[in-house]
Write a protein that holds these residues in place. Structure first.
Motif, short mmCIF file in Angstrom:
data_model
loop_
_atom_site.label_atom_id
_atom_site.label_comp_id
_atom_site.label_asym_id
_atom_site.label_seq_id
_atom_site.Cartn_x
_atom_site.Cartn_y
_atom_site.Cartn_z
N ALA A 153 13.91 1.92 17.65
CA ALA A 153 14.55 0.88 18.47
C ALA A 153 15.68 1.47 19.31
CB ALA A 153 15.07 -0.26 17.59
N VAL A 154 16.48 2.35 18.72
CA VAL A 154 17.57 3.00 19.46
C VAL A 154 17.00 3.87 20.57
CG1 VAL A 154 19.50 4.62 19.32
CG2 VAL A 154 19.19 2.92 17.53
N TYR A 180 24.26 -1.11 18.57
CA TYR A 180 24.55 -1.92 17.39
C TYR A 180 25.56 -3.04 17.69
CZ TYR A 180 21.73 1.10 14.51
OH TYR A 180 20.67 1.78 13.97
N ASP A 181 26.35 -2.87 18.75
CA ASP A 181 27.26 -3.94 19.16
C ASP A 181 26.55 -5.03 19.95
OD1 ASP A 181 29.41 -2.69 17.95
OD2 ASP A 181 30.19 -1.81 19.82
N GLY A 182 25.27 -4.81 20.27
CA GLY A 182 24.47 -5.83 20.92
C GLY A 182 24.44 -5.78 22.43
N LEU A 183 24.95 -4.71 23.03
CA LEU A 183 24.88 -4.61 24.49
C LEU A 183 23.44 -4.43 24.92
CD1 LEU A 183 27.98 -4.02 24.21
CD2 LEU A 183 27.69 -2.52 26.17
N GLU A 193 15.46 2.59 28.12
CA GLU A 193 15.77 1.52 29.07
C GLU A 193 17.09 1.78 29.79
OE1 GLU A 193 15.04 -2.62 28.01
OE2 GLU A 193 14.04 -1.88 26.19
N VAL A 194 18.09 2.26 29.05
CA VAL A 194 19.38 2.61 29.67
C VAL A 194 19.14 3.66 30.76
CG1 VAL A 194 21.63 3.70 29.31
CG2 VAL A 194 20.78 2.03 27.64
N GLU A 195 18.34 4.66 30.44
CA GLU A 195 18.03 5.70 31.42
C GLU A 195 17.48 5.09 32.71
OE1 GLU A 195 14.79 9.26 32.06
OE2 GLU A 195 15.41 8.81 30.01
#
Length: 67
Positions: free
Chosen positions: A14-15, A52-55, A21-23
């Motif tokens: 998942a990470v 993990y903070d949900g961003l 996706e961030v990329e």
């Protein structure tokens, strides 16, 4: 890296998928693929915290691009 025959746990996958996706958002924001990948490699601990903070991946990329 995991060996070919080793399975990654769902949380790790998942990470990784989130970082992919961030990329994409970093590249859409003007970074080259190489720059985006380097940022992710250099900031993996910070990005994991953001995950993990949900961003969302888009929020994480916007924060990175605003620096």
């Amino acid at each position: 890296m995991a060996k070919k025959n080793e399975e990654l746990d769902p949380e790790t996958m998942a990470v990784i998928e989130w970082c992919i996706e961030v990329e994409g958002y970093l590249v859409k924001g003007g970074a080259t693929v190489a720059q985006a990948q380097e940022y992710i490699e250099d900031q993996i601990d910070f990005l994991t915290d953001q995950f993990y903070d949900g961003l969302s991946p888009e929020e994480a990329a916007k924060e990175a691009l605003s620096d």
